[in-house]
Each structure stands twice: as C-alpha cells, then as structure tokens.
Design a protein around this motif. Structure first.
Motif, mmCIF file in Angstrom:
data_model
loop_
_atom_site.group_PDB
_atom_site.id
_atom_site.type_symbol
_atom_site.label_atom_id
_atom_site.label_comp_id
_atom_site.label_asym_id
_atom_site.label_seq_id
_atom_site.Cartn_x
_atom_site.Cartn_y
_atom_site.Cartn_z
ATOM 1 N N LEU A 21 0.810 -1.215 0.000
ATOM 2 C CA LEU A 21 0.000 0.000 0.000
ATOM 3 C C LEU A 21 0.847 1.269 0.000
ATOM 4 N N ALA A 22 2.082 1.189 0.517
ATOM 5 C CA ALA A 22 2.898 2.393 0.685
ATOM 6 C C ALA A 22 3.884 2.621 -0.458
ATOM 7 N N LEU A 23 4.184 1.607 -1.235
ATOM 8 C CA LEU A 23 5.131 1.782 -2.336
ATOM 9 C C LEU A 23 4.504 2.614 -3.457
ATOM 10 N N PRO A 24 5.283 3.434 -4.152
ATOM 11 C CA PRO A 24 4.768 4.083 -5.366
ATOM 12 C C PRO A 24 4.310 3.024 -6.363
ATOM 13 N N VAL A 25 3.225 3.300 -7.059
ATOM 14 C CA VAL A 25 2.624 2.266 -7.905
ATOM 15 C C VAL A 25 3.561 1.823 -9.022
ATOM 16 N N ASP A 26 4.458 2.691 -9.468
ATOM 17 C CA ASP A 26 5.346 2.297 -10.556
ATOM 18 C C ASP A 26 6.482 1.384 -10.087
ATOM 19 N N MET A 27 6.604 1.182 -8.757
ATOM 20 C CA MET A 27 7.617 0.281 -8.234
ATOM 21 C C MET A 27 7.060 -1.113 -7.945
ATOM 22 N N LEU A 28 5.752 -1.269 -7.963
ATOM 23 C CA LEU A 28 5.132 -2.512 -7.498
ATOM 24 C C LEU A 28 5.542 -3.712 -8.341
ATOM 25 N N ALA A 29 5.521 -3.565 -9.649
ATOM 26 C CA ALA A 29 5.838 -4.709 -10.511
ATOM 27 C C ALA A 29 7.269 -5.181 -10.287
ATOM 28 N N GLY A 30 8.220 -4.253 -10.220
ATOM 29 C CA GLY A 30 9.608 -4.634 -10.022
ATOM 30 C C GLY A 30 9.843 -5.289 -8.671
ATOM 31 N N VAL A 31 9.229 -4.742 -7.627
ATOM 32 C CA VAL A 31 9.393 -5.321 -6.287
ATOM 33 C C VAL A 31 8.770 -6.704 -6.230
ATOM 34 N N GLN A 32 7.614 -6.875 -6.853
ATOM 35 C CA GLN A 32 6.962 -8.181 -6.861
ATOM 36 C C GLN A 32 7.839 -9.221 -7.553
ATOM 37 N N ASP A 33 8.414 -8.859 -8.679
ATOM 38 C CA ASP A 33 9.296 -9.801 -9.375
ATOM 39 C C ASP A 33 10.519 -10.131 -8.532
ATOM 40 N N GLU A 34 11.061 -9.128 -7.848
ATOM 41 C CA GLU A 34 12.240 -9.345 -7.011
ATOM 42 C C GLU A 34 11.930 -10.269 -5.844
ATOM 43 N N ILE A 35 10.763 -10.075 -5.238
ATOM 44 C CA ILE A 35 10.377 -10.926 -4.107
ATOM 45 C C ILE A 35 10.162 -12.357 -4.561
ATOM 46 N N LEU A 36 9.465 -12.526 -5.671
ATOM 47 C CA LEU A 36 9.217 -13.883 -6.173
ATOM 48 C C LEU A 36 10.515 -14.560 -6.590
ATOM 49 N N ARG A 37 11.455 -13.802 -7.117
ATOM 50 C CA ARG A 37 12.724 -14.383 -7.555
ATOM 51 C C ARG A 37 13.594 -14.793 -6.372
ATOM 52 N N ASP A 38 13.553 -13.999 -5.308
ATOM 53 C CA ASP A 38 14.465 -14.231 -4.195
ATOM 54 C C ASP A 38 13.853 -15.042 -3.060
ATOM 55 N N ARG A 39 12.599 -15.451 -3.167
ATOM 56 C CA ARG A 39 11.995 -16.202 -2.057
ATOM 57 C C ARG A 39 12.712 -17.541 -1.890
ATOM 58 N N PRO A 40 12.948 -17.978 -0.640
ATOM 59 C CA PRO A 40 13.631 -19.260 -0.408
ATOM 60 C C PRO A 40 12.775 -20.416 -0.905
ATOM 61 N N ARG A 41 13.431 -21.408 -1.505
ATOM 62 C CA ARG A 41 12.737 -22.591 -1.992
ATOM 63 C C ARG A 41 13.399 -23.840 -1.435
ATOM 64 N N SER A 42 12.654 -24.911 -1.402
ATOM 65 C CA SER A 42 13.179 -26.183 -0.925
ATOM 66 C C SER A 42 14.221 -26.707 -1.896
ATOM 67 N N SER A 43 15.252 -27.321 -1.365
ATOM 68 C CA SER A 43 16.289 -27.872 -2.230
ATOM 69 C C SER A 43 15.834 -29.144 -2.922
ATOM 70 N N SER A 44 14.898 -29.872 -2.299
ATOM 71 C CA SER A 44 14.444 -31.134 -2.882
ATOM 72 C C SER A 44 13.277 -30.949 -3.820
ATOM 73 N N GLU A 45 12.419 -29.975 -3.536
ATOM 74 C CA GLU A 45 11.258 -29.738 -4.368
ATOM 75 C C GLU A 45 11.174 -28.256 -4.706
ATOM 76 N N ASN A 46 10.616 -27.967 -5.831
ATOM 77 C CA ASN A 46 10.498 -26.579 -6.263
ATOM 78 C C ASN A 46 9.250 -25.937 -5.656
ATOM 79 N N THR A 47 9.174 -25.951 -4.337
ATOM 80 C CA THR A 47 8.031 -25.388 -3.620
ATOM 81 C C THR A 47 8.529 -24.513 -2.492
ATOM 82 N N ILE A 48 7.706 -23.570 -2.079
ATOM 83 C CA ILE A 48 8.085 -22.674 -0.985
ATOM 84 C C ILE A 48 8.069 -23.458 0.327
ATOM 85 N N GLU A 49 9.093 -23.250 1.128
ATOM 86 C CA GLU A 49 9.227 -24.021 2.358
ATOM 87 C C GLU A 49 8.256 -23.595 3.436
ATOM 88 N N ARG A 50 7.986 -22.309 3.590
ATOM 89 C CA ARG A 50 7.271 -21.805 4.762
ATOM 90 C C ARG A 50 5.910 -21.244 4.350
#
Length: 572
Positions: free
Chosen positions: A518-547
């Motif tokens: 809600l607080a980010l400028p709207v033109d930053m939302l797409a880039g931040v979303q891609d960055e978060i999805l790219r950097d989220r931790p994943r399981s080493s055995s399966e391609n799924t989010i751990e937490r």
C-alpha cells in the motif's frame, strides 16, 4: 413471516415428539400443496392429527421431517409469490432522483468487478485510493456499486466525504431513503446539505458540523450555541471535540461557558482541553498564575513544611524575582507542588483526588496545572530549550508530575521541538509516560516531526527488526495518499529480504507485506513483486516454498499490488 410460518414455528418449539405437526387448511395453491404433503407424509388430510408411531410406522423423526418440509414449502412459496401492496393515496412517494451530470464508471466491465471487490474488503487505504481516482476524473459509481459502497461507508467514517462525491446524485438519493445509509453531510458537488443538521442522526450531524467547522468556524460555533441545550451530553462532547479545527480566541467565551456551566463532566473536560490550546485564554492565564505561585515557592526554597505564598499576586512577584535571579546566572526554576487544595480550583476542572496510583494528591494538583498550559508557556517563563527543561526536571522532586504533564501537552499540541527533545532523551526516559493514556513511543513522536525529518529518521532507523513497527504503525498513521520515498522504499525492501531468509515463523510478515504494497509508489510494485518472487527461499528437494507464512505474505502483497496497478492502468 406470515401466520402459517409462525404456527409451524410454535409447533417446532413445542417438539414433534409430543405432538405431530398440523398444517393450516386453506383453499389456496399453497394450502392445497400443504394438504398433499400431509397426505403423502401421514396419510391424513391437513387439520387431522396423526397418531405418533401409528400402524404405518410413522415416528417422531418422520414428524420432524414433515414439519421442516412444510416450513420449506411455505418459505419458498412466500418468496416466489410475493406481490407488493398497492400504494395508497396517503403513502409518501419518494422524490425523483436528480439527473446525473458526471460521467459514470461503466457497468459490466472488469474495472467494475475490481471496485466491488475493493469495497467488500477491509483495506481502507486501497478503498481511499479507488475513490481518489474517481474524484480526480469527476466520475461517479454505477448503480450496481452503490449498495456495496454505501455499506462500506457505514463503518469507514474517513471515506464518507470522498464517497459523497463518488456516489453521485443517484447514490445520495438512495442513501436518503435508508436510515443506515443516510450519513452524508455533503452534496455530490461537495456543498453542505442543511437537512443533514436539521433532520440527520447524530453521526450525520457530526459529519455536517465537521465540514461546517472547516468552512466557516464562526457559523459552526453559532450553530452549536443555538442547539446545544437540546443535545445530550454525548453529542455535545462529540461536537465540541471538532472545535479543534479552526480553534481561535473567538471560541473562548463559548468554551468558558461550557467549562463553568455544563453538567457533563466529559464535556467540561473537553472544553478545558481546548482552552489549554489557546495561549492567550483566560483559562491558561489562571493556570499560569497558579504555576508561577508554585515557582515562587521553589525560588524561595520552600520546603514541604513551609507555608505556600499567601496570594497568587504575591506568588507572581516572588516568581518574577526568582526568574530575574536565574537570568543573572542562577539555576533555572521549576514549580513545586502546592501545599493544600484550594476549593476554587474545581471551577477550572482541577480535581482534589488523584485517580492515578503513581501520583499522590499534591503531585496530581501540580500535574493538572502543568498539563493545562501550552508547551510554549514553559520556555517563556522557565527559560531554556525543551531539552534543557527535561534535563532540569530530572533533578526535581516532582519529576514524574512535570514530565507526565509535558507528555500530555505534547500529545495535544504535537510540537516538533519538544518531540525532538524527547526522542533524543532516550527510550527509557520517564517523560515518555502519559498518565491516563498509552505511553508516548518513538513512532508517535516521529509523526510529530516535519515530513522531511520524519522520512530521514525512518531511513536511519529502518532495519529487519524495526521494519514491522515502521510499516504497520508509523506509515499507516500518515495522511491518506502517503507513499515511501525512493530511498526509504529501497531500504525497506532490503530489510524485507533479510526477514524472508528467516527459518522461524515471522508473525509480522503478512501485515508487513500488506503495508508495503500500500505504501510503495505504484510504478515500483511490478519490479518489487518480481524481485520478491525471484528471491523467495525454496526447498532444495522440491520446487516449492518451504514456509506457509512466506507464501501467504507474498500472495497478500501480490493481490494488493495487482489491484493498485489495475486501477492506475485503467485511469492513466
């Protein structure tokens, strides 16, 4: 509910184990349907009571089932065959809806569904942003969105002024026909609607008075004086609190009258608080005289066993003498508590008994006097900066009363210089305590600073540990439409990535993600979303989010980001 349903309801309360159901007999399509149901259920016509557990094997369970079927038949038929009564000549016919002059958001398009989802949710900043887009383009809501929008405004008072414009003529016309929706004090063009004050409920009258106070303080004051004797104490207090908008010395006589004569204790307390915000008011002068007399005792070195100054005038002379000595190089002077209670103080709402455990009677008398003068009074009569006065109070016997009073006055005035001094004094300083209310913390003090300084302090303070407090407490308390500066947004995202790497459950993560979206400028939302999805931790055995909490927070961020980006794209 018709009479037949009420009859079946009474039988259900009695219980089918004691008596089999009886359907009312009537020569109507519904009545004949019930008779057929009774015959098929028990082999008897309506009005005849079948014996329980008869030869056909009917049990009390069968009776209960039959009763429910009959009630279902009646309910469905009542809805399907409902015919409104014909209007009588003496019925009040609603007025015609005025013609709409503004363009309307189109029906049947995805943007309409988006608005419906936003209005049905609970994210007030997003609702405010959606209404802001309409206001900027002078557009109004279509008919299908009026009911969701009006229901939303019932619980969100801050949205009502903007919704009054977005609802348009049709929305305000519809709101006037339902008491639960009739809460607007403005017309669709933003002008005051006098009928809101004359005939509205207390919530609508309050909205009208708030708007009137912002436009014409003198006119609103005259309106209050005209009707105050017909209001109850709750409404008088609610409207009196709104005098803080445009408060001036012209309000003093009315506030003095309320302070002296009103029978509502909370109403008088509100009037006293407003008078405390007028540095030249007679109320502040009276409190100042009492404090100067207490300072005279301090200047004379009065001990607890020595009598106080015999009169206020003599006290003022002693205080002035002490101040002159201080200006010649002696140590600054702060007041000491009065020796005994003066019954005349009650007229200015100074109570004799203390409701706070940390204050004895004398400390509470001093606290009430000290909290009732503006903060500027202290720098004028005691000299020194707020930081110097705080340091001086650390050596006072009445430190708790003085510092508590300064915090109370600061919460009332939001004076940046005092807020800055408290922030620099450290988080464990006793001056952070506010008797009778929550303690002043860093988040509230920072909100009292100028916008540029607030942003700089947040940039310095933000870290993975403070991210939750800054986003969910400080940022959400900002004015509607606030957005993070580029530098603060960059540091917030870095702190967020550090929290995402934690293995233990982060209970603040979901609220943080929502506040950030809600607080980010709207033109930053797409880039931040891609960055978060790219950097989220994943399981080493399966391609799924751990937490699970991590995926929930990211999903919440993505949902709000998508809604904001869609709004921006549609109206761009």
């Amino acid at each position: 509910m018709n009479a037949a349903l009420r009859l079946l309801g009474a039988q259900a309360l009695l219980g089918t184990a004691r008596r089999a159901p009886e359907f009312p007999a009537a020569d109507t399509p519904t009545g004949r349907l019930l008779q057929d149901l009774a015959v098929s259920g028990f082999g008897k016509s309506a009005g005849e009571s079948p014996a329980l557990n008869d030869a056909a094997g009917n049990s009390s369970d069968d009776s209960a089932r039959l009763l429910l079927r009959g009630a279902g038949v009646l309910a469905v038929c009542e809805l399907a065959a409902y015919v409104p009564e014909a209007a009588r000549s003496d019925d009040v016919v609603p007025p015609l809806c005025p013609a709409e002059s503004c363009s309307m958001l189109p029906e049947g398009e995805p943007i309409t569904d988006l608005y419906r989802n936003i209005f049905s949710g609970k994210v007030i900043p997003l609702q405010w942003e959606a209404l802001r887009y309409l206001a900027e383009r002078r557009m109004v809501l279509p008919p299908s969105l009026l009911v969701p929008a009006l229901n939303m405004a019932r619980w969100n008072v801050s949205l009502r002024p903007m919704l009054a414009r977005a609802a348009g003529e049709r929305g305000l016309w519809l709101a006037a026909l339902n008491p639960d929706w009739n809460m607007f004090a403005l017309s669709s063009s933003g002008e005051l609607a006098p009928e809101a004050w004359e005939y509205g409920r207390p919530t609508r009258r309050k909205a009208y008075f708030k708007a009137a106070r912002g436009e014409d303080p003198a006119g609103a004051r005259a309106l209050f004086m005209q009707d105050m004797h017909s209001m109850d104490a709750t409404e008088r207090q609610a409207l009196l609190e709104l005098f803080s908008d445009g408060l001036s010395m012209e309000d003093e006589d009315l506030l003095e009258q309320v302070l002296r004569k009103d029978r509502g204790r909370e109403v008088r307390r509100t009037a006293a608080g407003l008078l405390s915000r007028l540095p030249r008011s007679r109320y502040v002068a009276r409190m100042g005289e009492r404090l100067l007399a207490c300072m005279a005792n301090a200047a004379q070195g009065t001990s607890e066993h020595e009598p106080a100054a015999p009169s206020w005038k003599e006290g003022i002379r002693h205080a002035a003498s002490g101040l002159l000595k201080r200006l010649r190089g002696e140590k600054g002077i702060l007041p000491v508590a009065p020796e005994k209670y003066d019954p005349s103080w009650a007229a200015d709402f100074i109570s004799e008994k203390s409701p706070f455990r940390q204050f004895g009677p004398r400390a509470y008398w001093l606290y009430q006097m000290a909290v009732s003068v503006p903060l500027a009074w202290w720098t004028e009569y005691c000299g020194g900066t707020p930081a110097e006065l705080l340091a001086l109070s650390e050596h006072s016997e009445w430190k708790s009363a003085l510092q508590g009073a300064w915090c109370g006055a600061l919460r009332r005035e939001a004076e940046p210089q005092w807020a800055r001094a408290l922030l620099e004094s450290g988080t464990k300083n006793a001056a952070w305590e506010c008797p009778g209310s929550e303690r002043l913390d860093q988040a509230e003090l920072i909100r009292m600073l100028p916008p540029e300084e607030r942003e700089l302090k947040r940039i310095v303070r933000i870290s993975p540990e403070t991210l939750g407090e800054i986003l969910t407490r400080e940022i959400t308390a900002e004015e509607e439409g606030y957005q993070l500066s580029p530098e603060l947004a960059k540091r917030a995202i870095a702190a967020l990535r550090a929290r995402m790497s934690r293995k233990e459950r982060d209970y603040e993560f979901c609220p943080i993600m929502e506040a950030l979206a809600l607080a980010l400028p709207v033109d930053m939302l797409a880039g931040v979303q891609d960055e978060i999805l790219r950097d989220r931790p994943r399981s080493s055995s399966e391609n799924t989010i751990e937490r699970p909490w991590l995926s929930e927070g990211i999903a919440g961020f993505s949902a709000i980001a998508l809604q904001r980006r869609t709004l921006h794209s549609y109206f761009s």
